[in-house]
Design an enzyme around this catalytic site. Structure first.
Site, mmCIF file in Angstrom:
data_model
loop_
_atom_site.group_PDB
_atom_site.id
_atom_site.type_symbol
_atom_site.label_atom_id
_atom_site.label_comp_id
_atom_site.label_asym_id
_atom_site.label_seq_id
_atom_site.Cartn_x
_atom_site.Cartn_y
_atom_site.Cartn_z
ATOM 1 N N GLY A 132 0.841 -1.196 0.000
ATOM 2 C CA GLY A 132 0.000 0.000 0.000
ATOM 3 C C GLY A 132 0.874 1.242 0.000
ATOM 4 N N LYS A 133 0.422 2.258 -0.691
ATOM 5 C CA LYS A 133 1.145 3.537 -0.677
ATOM 6 C C LYS A 133 0.500 4.353 0.447
ATOM 7 C CE LYS A 133 3.023 6.899 -3.968
ATOM 8 N NZ LYS A 133 4.432 6.783 -3.604
ATOM 9 N N VAL A 134 0.907 4.008 1.652
ATOM 10 C CA VAL A 134 0.246 4.489 2.866
ATOM 11 C C VAL A 134 1.046 5.635 3.485
ATOM 12 C CG1 VAL A 134 -0.400 3.788 5.220
ATOM 13 C CG2 VAL A 134 -0.862 2.263 3.270
ATOM 14 N N TYR A 183 5.783 6.339 5.159
ATOM 15 C CA TYR A 183 6.826 7.232 4.664
ATOM 16 C C TYR A 183 7.724 7.820 5.739
ATOM 17 C CZ TYR A 183 5.696 6.352 -0.060
ATOM 18 O OH TYR A 183 5.558 5.696 -1.262
#
Ligand code: PPE
Length: 324
Positions: free
Chosen positions: A159-161, A165
């Site tokens: 997932g690009k959660v 980051y």
């Protein structure tokens, strides 16, 4: 510094750039529970504008939301359309698109609630070379980070959660503080994962190698595009586990990403890679990539969503996707 534009799409409305705010008690701001995308549109040589692989990015946004058990109140078609509207409102013939799924202030505490207070914003702006003006041509110096890429069971890595980051920011800060442009994260077993915001490729002889699909990496859409282009150009592409040793001894190394595009790496941890400058295979793939996104390779037209930047309805606040 980000170059301000006029409008940001928020839940189906165009909001003036400076008024595109969220409440300070937004759950996402406190706990990082949210998802985003990074997409680029390009101006083709023939004067048309096209978003690169828009439906694939929108699919990944829905996948990220699904992993987080967040059901978006928009269809895929509506989000595709909203991305285009967000570009058009700012009259951007080429630009970066940043959709962000976030939670509002309805709940305090880690539990986001049975029915999370979900929102979608889509910002667009002009974004030049991500890793610096010279990076694409001259290549960059990078360091292997002291920070480990999160364990496959710490978070849902595909997932690009938003919260994922922090790991990237730490690696990036460390690299920059030490005079490098970017960091490479190794996974918890010591194998190569990816850059703070890029996938990584090695060139070894005639073979192009990248970490396997099961690695703790984002399934990059640029990565997938480069694998396709490389195979179409007749290269062998292998996906396998890579070590730090492989990084230092490869003929060429490069990063891929929507923001980073295809960026050569000329040095890792003070060791020159190959001749210490971008190698021929990297440059060939970089050229092939820019040919595609500039519309010079009609065979890849399937990756384009064309739009006209001139007919944006930036004066009207409501957009066709306004139903929330
Ligand atoms: N890995 C990570 C961790 C990552 O963030 C990106 C994109 C990629 C790989 C490449 O994925 P793709 O863009 O689908 O090829 N990083 C985005 C955000 C960068 C930022 O600083 O913000 C991007 O490139 O848009």
């Amino acid at each position: 510094m980000i170059q301000k534009e006029k409008w940001i799409w928020m839940d189906g409305r165009m909001v003036p750039w400076d008024e595109a705010n969220v409440h300070v008690l937004s759950h996402t701001l406190h706990y990082g529970y949210g998802a985003f995308e990074g997409i680029r549109s390009y101006l083709h040589d023939d004067g048309r504008s096209a978003v690169f692989r828009l439906p694939d990015h929108v699919d990944r946004l829905f996948q990220s939301a699904h992993l987080l058990e967040l059901g978006l109140p928009f269809s895929r078609e509506e989000v595709n359309e909203a991305c285009i509207e967000a570009l058009k409102a700012n009259g951007l013939a080429a630009g970066y698109i940043r959709p962000l799924v976030y939670l509002g202030p309805a709940e305090v505490g880690v539990y986001p609630g049975d029915e999370p207070d979900l929102h979608l914003a889509i910002a667009t702006w002009k974004w030049g070379a991500y890793l610096g003006g010279e990076a694409l041509k001259a290549g960059i110096r990078v360091k292997v980070s002291t920070y480990t890429k999160f364990h496959v069971n710490s978070v849902l890595v595909k997932g690009k959660v938003v919260g994922h980051y922090v790991n990237s920011v730490l690696a990036k800060m460390e690299a920059k503080r030490e005079g490098y442009t970017e960091g490479i994260l190794l996974d918890h077993q010591g194998y190569v994962a990816e850059g703070s915001g890029e996938n990584l490729f090695l060139v070894r002889g005639k073979t192009i190698v990248t970490p396997e699909d099961g690695a703790t990496i984002l399934d990059g859409i640029t990565r997938d595009s480069i694998i396709t282009l490389a195979r179409d150009l007749g290269y062998e592409v292998e996906k396998r586990r890579l070590t730090r040793n492989d990084l230092y001894t490869s003929d060429e190394v490069f990063f891929t990403g929507t923001a980073a595009e295809v960026t050569p790496i000329r040095e890792i941890d003070r060791r020159a890679i190959g001749q210490g400058r971008p190698g021929p295979v990297t440059l060939e793939l970089q050229r092939a990539f820019f040919d595609v996104v500039s519309g010079r390779s009609p065979a890849y037209d399937r990756w384009m969503t064309y739009y006209s930047p001139k007919d944006g309805a930036s004066d009207g606040r409501e957009t066709s996707t306004a139903h929330v």
